[in-house]
Write an enzyme that holds these catalytic residues in place. Structure first.
Site, PDB file in Angstrom:
ATOM      1  N   ALA A 134       0.816  -1.285  -0.259  1.00 18.01           N
ATOM      2  CA  ALA A 134       0.036  -0.005  -0.030  1.00 18.01           C
ATOM      3  C   ALA A 134       0.938   1.063   0.008  1.00 18.01           C
ATOM      4  O   ALA A 134       2.102   1.242  -0.020  1.00 18.01           O
ATOM      5  CB  ALA A 134      -0.644   0.027   1.323  1.00 18.01           C
ATOM      6  N   LYS A 135       0.330   2.391  -0.238  1.00 15.44           N
ATOM      7  CA  LYS A 135       0.915   3.696   0.274  1.00 15.44           C
ATOM      8  C   LYS A 135      -0.031   4.841   0.131  1.00 15.44           C
ATOM      9  O   LYS A 135      -0.998   4.670  -0.409  1.00 15.44           O
ATOM     10  CB  LYS A 135       2.089   3.855  -1.167  1.00 15.44           C
ATOM     11  CG  LYS A 135       2.960   4.946  -0.969  1.00 15.44           C
ATOM     12  CD  LYS A 135       4.013   4.017  -0.489  1.00 15.44           C
ATOM     13  CE  LYS A 135       5.379   4.838  -0.313  1.00 15.44           C
ATOM     14  NZ  LYS A 135       6.538   3.946  -0.170  1.00 15.44           N
ATOM     15  N   GLY A 136       0.558   5.755   0.902  1.00 18.09           N
ATOM     16  CA  GLY A 136      -0.519   6.871   1.021  1.00 18.09           C
ATOM     17  C   GLY A 136       0.259   7.991   0.826  1.00 18.09           C
ATOM     18  O   GLY A 136       1.494   8.257   1.100  1.00 18.09           O
TER      19      GLY A 136
END
Ligand code: GLU
Length: 418
Positions: free
Chosen positions: A103-105
């Site tokens: 994931a990444k934000g």
């Protein structure tokens, strides 16, 4: 125009999928993230007016375990960039074989132009906006560009306030006295050093005859620099957004670190020492050194500058620093590239240790952490290296091959719901 990071990552995925004859039904799933969330984050600024920032959290895959990946604050953040970085996290966790997806934000903002209080309010509001999809069993954020242990503490506190008890496993990279892990802060830089030393071993080269240039003097670059020097390598150049420093005899890292402790935003700007000359970021990338470590942002080595790169080896401390066209040029020139998903995986590996320690409420000592980290990274490096020797492929291709094999095996065993 050169492709953006998501297009580049898809290109690499497609090429490797073809090479490993990846099941097209699995390939088509991996080309897209499982879930993309875009949020509007209103923040009351210190002068009273409200600004609305755009934030993202993208979950690429939860096949092998909870989604995992950092959160970055930067004025150039885009959804495509976050999608690409989320996909790279899936592959990074798979190549070192830790039980996570990717994931990444990110929030599109310039934290260097904001006050600390504004950044705290931004972080807390962004946390609440992404709270429906994060959690210790679902998706676990961590620091990335312009975020730190302190930021993770604010996220942990916000989630804990809503749940009514201290929630340790929702983020990693936390401050030490808040369930953080020893060694986490240094882990990415340490991993960069470990993979470089492993490369030198394979090539029968002595660290003390090795010169290193590092682009980026943040959490990754500054710690890698110190650890390289500790191994006997000569660090001749470092840089950050304010410019770089070069001394062919080797930089005095101790005095540079003293300077950064008190300089504005801990920047290199203003450092002076006899024998050390200023250089630009662009010049640093073209220095005649043994090892070049791009440890800043993506798209630094491009088709424009790649033909002029003189380093023998490139170890990617940043995510996506080399464009697809540049990668091809470097390969033709015989430059060995240790790819991001392997070279900078030390951070997420110690994040994994932190998560495990938090769940067990039992904390390890630094020696244990560093020796487990080294074991995992050396094993992953060796597997990638032997594949490059067998198949005559680049290290990037071999890393993707190993990662894809693990991800697709998980998908085969789980099947496609329903
Ligand atoms: N942001 C780091 C990375 O790109 C660390 C991620 C994590 O620890 O979850 O690998």
């Amino acid at each position: 125009m050169e492709k953006n990071l998501f297009e580049i990552s898809l290109c690499t995925l497609d090429n490797v999928a073809e090479k490993v004859k990846l099941d097209p039904n699995i390939h088509v799933i991996l080309r897209q993230p499982e879930r993309e969330l875009t949020v509007a984050v209103p923040v009351r600024m210190d002068d009273g007016h409200v600004e609305v920032f755009t934030g993202y959290r993208v979950q690429h895959s939860s096949l092998r375990g909870p989604c995992k990946g950092g959160i970055r604050y930067h004025q150039d953040v885009t959804l495509d960039e976050i999608k690409a970085l989320a996909m790279l996290m899936t592959l990074k966790c798979a190549v070192v074989d830790i039980p996570y997806g990717g994931a990444k934000g990110g929030v599109r903002c310039d934290p260097l132009k904001m006050s600390r209080e504004e950044v705290i309010r931004l972080t807390r509001r962004y946390t609440v906006m992404i709270m429906p999809i994060i959690g210790g069993r679902r998706d676990i954020p961590a620091p990335d560009v312009n975020t730190s242990a302190e930021t993770m503490g604010w996220i942990m506190d916000t989630v804990s306030m809503f749940q009514g008890h201290a929630v340790l496993d929702v983020v990693t990279g936390k401050p030490l006295d808040l369930g953080g892990s020893l060694g986490r802060n240094e882990a990415t830089g340490r991993g960069v050093m470990i993979s470089t030393i492993q490369l030198l071993k394979k090539l029968n080269r002595n660290p003390s005859d090795t010169t290193v240039a590092i682009q980026g003097y943040g959490n990754v670059g500054s710690i890698a620099a110190y650890l390289f020097a500790d191994q006997g390598c000569k660090v001749v150049a470092v840089s950050d957004v304010t410019g770089g420093l070069y001394n062919p005899e080797g930089l005095d890292l101790e005095s540079i670190n003293e300077h950064c402790k008190i300089s504005e935003h801990h920047f290199l700007k203003g450092y002076k020492k006899k024998g050390t000359e200023p250089i630009s970021n662009e010049e640093l990338l073209l220095l005649d050194v043994d090892v070049l470590v791009p440890a800043a942002l993506e798209n630094q080595i491009t088709k424009e500058n790649a033909p002029a790169v003189k380093a023998k080896y490139i170890v990617e401390g940043a995510n996506g620093p080399t464009t697809a066209e540049a990668d091809k040029i470097l390969e033709e020139k015989g430059i060995i590239v240790v790819p991001d998903i392997l070279a900078n995986s030390g951070g997420v590996v110690v994040s994994y240790f932190e998560w495990v320690q938090g769940i067990q409420s039992f904390f390890w000592d630094l020696e244990q952490i560093n020796s487990h980290l080294e074991k995992i990274m050396v094993k992953a490096f060796d597997a990638v290296w032997s594949l490059t020797q067998d198949k005559k492929e680049s290290m990037r291709c071999a890393s993707f091959m190993i990662a894809l094999k693990r991800v697709s095996a998980a998908m085969r065993h789980r099947g496609i719901f329903p």
